[in-house]
Every structure is written in C-alpha cells, then in structure tokens.
Enzyme design. Structure first.
Site, PDB file in Angstrom:
ATOM      1  N   GLU A  13       4.783 -13.563   1.333  1.00 38.65           N
ATOM      2  CA  GLU A  13       5.656 -12.598   2.007  1.00 38.65           C
ATOM      3  C   GLU A  13       7.089 -12.735   1.493  1.00 38.65           C
ATOM      4  OE1 GLU A  13       5.680 -11.394   6.521  1.00 38.65           O
ATOM      5  OE2 GLU A  13       6.956 -13.153   6.263  1.00 38.65           O
TER       6      GLU A  13
ATOM      7  N   TYR B  20      10.660  -4.891   2.751  1.00 35.33           N
ATOM      8  CA  TYR B  20       9.639  -5.896   3.073  1.00 35.33           C
ATOM      9  C   TYR B  20       8.520  -5.760   2.053  1.00 35.33           C
ATOM     10  CZ  TYR B  20       5.756  -8.228   5.483  1.00 35.33           C
ATOM     11  OH  TYR B  20       4.705  -9.051   5.794  1.00 35.33           O
TER      12      TYR B  20
END
Length: 396
Positions: free
Chosen positions: A204, A113
């Site tokens: 993101e 991530y």
C-alpha cells in the site's frame, strides 16, 4: 509479517520506486544527527519527523510532525520519541515509539492512494487506486466507492501496459502531461512486480504524491508479507521488530503454531482454523471472551501441544483453558500426552476443560482420566464452552 515504513521504503528504493530522502533513528541523538543529514542532503530546512510503529493512522494520532527549523525539529523528536502513540489501529493502550524516521519535506501538488492486494473473491491480484490519497480507504469505499478504480491482473498475462495507462488516466494524470503518465505507468508496473517478487500480502502506498515538479513519490508505504513465504526472503525476515510483536506469537512461530493474542480470559487450544474460529464464537456466545486464537494444526506432535499449552498458561490474563480437538490426522491421545507433559512442567493454576472427538478419542480420554490431573471433560463443544466460562468466572 509487518515491517516499519522506513524499512518498506528501503526495499522499494531497491526495486526502483522513488521515495523521499530519509534516515531512521533508534534514539534521540541519532534522530538529531539524521535530521541534520537530511537538511544537508536535501538543501532545504523542512524535515518531517515520523513515529515508526506497526499501526496505521499515525498522522491522525499526532505521530507525524512537519518542522521548518532545527529548533522545531529537535522539539518534535523529543516529543515523539518514547511517547505512547494511540491510533485507531493500536487500541486504547497505544504503542511505544522506539524508532523515528527523519525525511525531507516534499512539495505536494496532489495526493493519491495505490495498493496491490489479493481479491480473494476473484482469486486474482488487483491494483487499486483512488484520487482520495491520505484518507482511510475503508472510508472512501463506504462513502465514495466511485472514486476507487481497480485493475484486475490476469495471472497468465500479468499486469499489461494498457492497464497501467488506464490506472494513470483514472487518477487524472493525463492533465499533467504524458511524461507524468509514462512515469506513473512505470511506477504501477514496478509496484506489481515488487509485490510478486517479495511475496507480499499487501503493498500500500498512501499517499502516493505528485509533486509540483511533476514527480511521483511514495510518501508513505506499507508492506505486509506472506509468512509462509518468508523462508525465501531472509533479508525480509531480518527486518522483524521483536519489540513490536507479541513475545508469545514469536515463540509460537518457533513451533509452527498459529497463535494470535486477544483480549479475553479463556485460553483456547484447537486444531484447525475453522474449528478455532467456531470455538472463539461459542465462548463469546456463552458470555466470555477468548484470550487467544491458537491452531495447533492437523498433524501436531506432543512437543507442539506442550509448547502451545505453555504459551497459553504464560498469559496472566487467562482464567481458564478450553482444549477443543476433533481428531482426524491429529490423534486425541497425542493431545492428551502433550497436555500431561506440559502440566507436569508448568503446573495447572486455572480450570481446564477438554473436549476430545475423533481418532483415538477413547484412548485420549483414558490417558487424561488416569493422569490424576484436575481436568473437566466435555461431551461436545457447547458443553465445553459453558463449563469453562462458568469455571473461569469462579476464579476471576
């Protein structure tokens, strides 16, 4: 402002970030053609069919299908296109899938991530990474906070090369070799630069994947933008999907109104974000729910007030309207004139409670009282909230 995954990847590709080969489609026929193009260009049979909506959790909701044959791909396209996709971010009604992304399959070795966000407490940008790619970062933060690494970016120095290496080492990429570490450093530096250049509010990548061939690829990407900076980015503004946004919110933007559609039945018109939040809270306290957040701003004109009133009354869920104005820069008589103009144009079919306080308050009250409108006056915010909740309950 939000954009779709495929649009985000197109922007990232222009910034030099690696993304899977893919093509978007707006119909079943286009999707079939795009899938065939992906197979030919990639030289492999695996095609990933991904629903495109403005919400996360698409994979968990059944909006992502990995297919290995043309027949499977065709079936997935027909299943996903037009479906009402429900995720934890869409609410129980879900969102209709009107766009698909067809992508090549990727041979994944590890998932991570990565995100660039603004830490409002620190007042600085942060590059945040985790070894738990593909998971909701909120779950990781709640249950395994030690698996999140944050690099705080000094606005004077920028994102330093040593910080990029720290991030790469925190993800355990050193074990894959220094070539991978160097690629990761370039990737993270490009992320930060893209965030700044595009005036993002969120960037993101989840998951960021390391392939078995040693490549780092943004397998999924989400970009949100600062609405106040969109005038600098007409290329981003052009990506707006009006089918995905509330029409009332689009209309509100034309008049520089801050409007968010909610699920209640009390329409709110307030000046100032803090007072608007307090107004919604007190409506909830007295037993009802706000139908919207609407801040007309400190220097609103009668035209803006009229537009705001029209937007509120156009919502069929609204059973009552509460106007709560504290006049500083905003004058109470301006509010009164705007309300009268709007009511004359669209009519008043639900109860209206008005609380005015501040600059020209007596003149504002006089204008409303002499207008002949069926307006209920409130002495303060609590009084207004109680009255509109009671009146709206009578019309439900």
């Amino acid at each position: 402002m939000n954009i779709h995954e495929y649009q985000a990847k197109e922007l990232l590709q222009k910034k030099g970030l690696p993304v899977p080969m893919g093509r978007a489609a707006l119909s079943v026929e286009e999707a079939e053609q795009a899938a065939e193009w992906v197979r030919q260009q990639s030289g492999q049979p695996v095609v990933v069919v991904k629903a495109q909506i403005h919400a996360g959790g698409r994979g968990k909701g059944g909006g992502v299908k990995v297919t290995k044959t043309p027949e499977d791909t065709s079936a997935a396209i027909r299943k996903l296109y037009g479906m009402q996709l429900v995720t934890h971010q869409t609410g129980p009604d879900g969102k209709k899938v009107r766009r698909l992304l067809l992508e090549q399959g990727v041979d994944i070795a590890k998932e991570f991530y990565a995100a660039v966000v603004l830490d409002r407490k620190l007042g600085r940008l942060v590059l945040m990474v985790s070894t738990e790619g593909g998971m909701d970062i909120e779950e990781v933060a709640a249950h395994s906070p030690e698996k999140i690494f944050k690099a705080v970016i000094d606005p004077m120095v920028g994102f330093a090369p040593y910080q990029a290496r720290q991030v790469a080492f925190a993800l355990g990429l050193k074990a894959a070799g220094m070539a991978v570490v160097n690629n990761a450093c370039t990737f993270f530096q490009t992320m930060v630069r893209a965030y700044l250049e595009l005036d993002c509010s969120l960037f993101e990548v989840n998951p960021l994947v390391l392939t078995k061939q040693g490549q780092l690829i943004a397998l999924d990407a989400k970009l949100n933008f600062d609405d106040n900076a969109l005038y600098r980015h007409p290329e981003v503004e052009a990506l707006r999907d009006t089918d995905e946004e509330e029409q009332a919110e689009i209309e509100a933007k034309k008049y520089d109104l801050s409007y968010v559609k909610l699920t209640g039945n009390i329409g709110c018109m307030v000046n100032g974000a803090g007072l608007a939040m307090s107004t919604m809270d007190i409506i909830r306290f007295y037993g009802s729910m706000p139908a919207n957040f609407l801040d007309v701003g400190g220097g609103a004109t009668a035209e803006k007030v009229t537009a705001a009133f029209k937007i509120i009354t156009a919502d069929p869920a609204v059973r009552g309207i509460f106007i709560n104005i504290f006049g500083g820069i905003m004058k109470c008589d301006t509010i009164a004139q705007g309300v009268i103009t709007a009511v004359k144009e669209v009519g008043l079919k639900v109860p209206l409670v008005v609380r005015l306080e501040g600059t020209n308050v007596e003149l504002g009250k006089q204008i409303l009282s002499e207008s002949g409108l069926n307006v209920t006056a409130a002495s303060d915010m609590a009084d207004g909230a109680k009255k509109i909740v009671a009146l709206a309950g009578q019309t439900a």
